[in-house]
Enzyme design. Sequence first.
Site, PDB file in Angstrom:
ATOM      1  N   GLU A  39      49.493  21.404  27.896  1.00 58.91           N
ATOM      2  CA  GLU A  39      47.809  21.887  28.041  1.00 58.91           C
ATOM      3  C   GLU A  39      47.659  23.350  28.026  1.00 58.91           C
ATOM      4  OE1 GLU A  39      45.845  20.055  27.283  1.00 58.91           O
ATOM      5  OE2 GLU A  39      46.335  18.039  27.486  1.00 58.91           O
ATOM      6  N   TYR A 120      38.760  21.561  32.264  1.00 59.10           N
ATOM      7  CA  TYR A 120      39.469  20.732  31.409  1.00 59.10           C
ATOM      8  C   TYR A 120      40.903  20.572  31.664  1.00 59.10           C
ATOM      9  CZ  TYR A 120      42.257  19.564  27.356  1.00 59.10           C
ATOM     10  OH  TYR A 120      43.219  18.812  26.621  1.00 59.10           O
ATOM     11  N   ASP A 138      37.851  18.761  25.706  1.00 57.07           N
ATOM     12  CA  ASP A 138      38.167  19.792  24.855  1.00 57.07           C
ATOM     13  C   ASP A 138      37.279  19.920  23.610  1.00 57.07           C
ATOM     14  OD1 ASP A 138      39.113  17.731  23.356  1.00 57.07           O
ATOM     15  OD2 ASP A 138      41.111  18.613  22.974  1.00 57.07           O
TER      16      ASP A 138
END
Length: 352
Positions: A39, A120, A138
């Site tokens: 990520e 996020y 996202d």
Amino acid sequence: MKKPSARSLLDWYDRHRRTLPWRAEVDQHADPYHVWLSEIMLQQTTVKAVGPYYHRFLEKFPTVQALAAADRDDVLSAWAGLGYYSRARNLHACAQQVVALGGFPQDVAGLRALPGVGAYTAAAVAAIAFGVPVVPVDGNVERITARLFAVEEPLPAARKTLAKLAEGLNGDRQAQARPSDFAQALFDLGASLCSPRSPACGLCPWRENCAAQKAGIAATLPRKAPKVARPVRYGAHFLAIDAAEQVLLRKRPETGLLAAMTELPGTDWRSEPWSEAEALEQAPCKAPWQAAGVVRHVFTHFTLEVTVYAARVQHFSNQAVQSGFLAPVGSVAGLSLPSVMLKCIKLGLKAL
């Protein structure tokens, strides 16, 4: 429009899920280190670009403990080329904090408190690695949500509205029972069928519940405010190589853009171009400098134009070396050099 069914999305995901290096196999638990690392790497970057870096990074730092124990320069070197280098510094600091805590926090609030972990990323790691029933928002999820609810307000102003609407997408029982799969199903839907251009609405499991598809405006959403032109900054950097094939380098300051990265000596980056006379006044040593050309590099908030000067010298003075350090020119690719400096070196070498 009626809220879309999680079951239809999950059924589609079970048939079409992507195989990704950091994604756990079916019926296996995701490794939080792998999820977190991917990520962070995927921010501002594509899956295709990240793949090779991810594999090399894991080979060098196979566990969060190995990453925490590593020298920061080694981490920056492994990251070089991915850009946004504050992510690499935060990655290292975060790994050290995770080790100090005895492992990754398993809730959104605990993850959010880690260095470099935003809203996020915290939600993504919580959902995928720990099964917390949250929707990580996202760009893919923003696009899906804007189309489902036909939100025509342009980004970035619409971001809060889209986040609020996205929060409710996992409200039914099936989504709550499979939070990891549901989050990844949203990502896959946005990366494939609900793509930015020419969405494949006819194949979408949520087409019957999509207001934008019904209105014939899916391909136009989400709308975006006009981009502001990037300002241009100018600099000059110097490639000097001695008789032993060593190049003179230096470290950037510990704070600011490209903090702690390695670079060629050079001028500040400013809004006006540097004349050759001005630039050569800041050369790291006396040498028969020749202009090798200009490197243009785009950062998030500005475009940089660097004039590269190159020269060969017999040896470097003590004063020159004290302001930086020497490295074999053949080994610079293994140092923590940002891509803009690798471009400068490549251009300079062509002129020598």
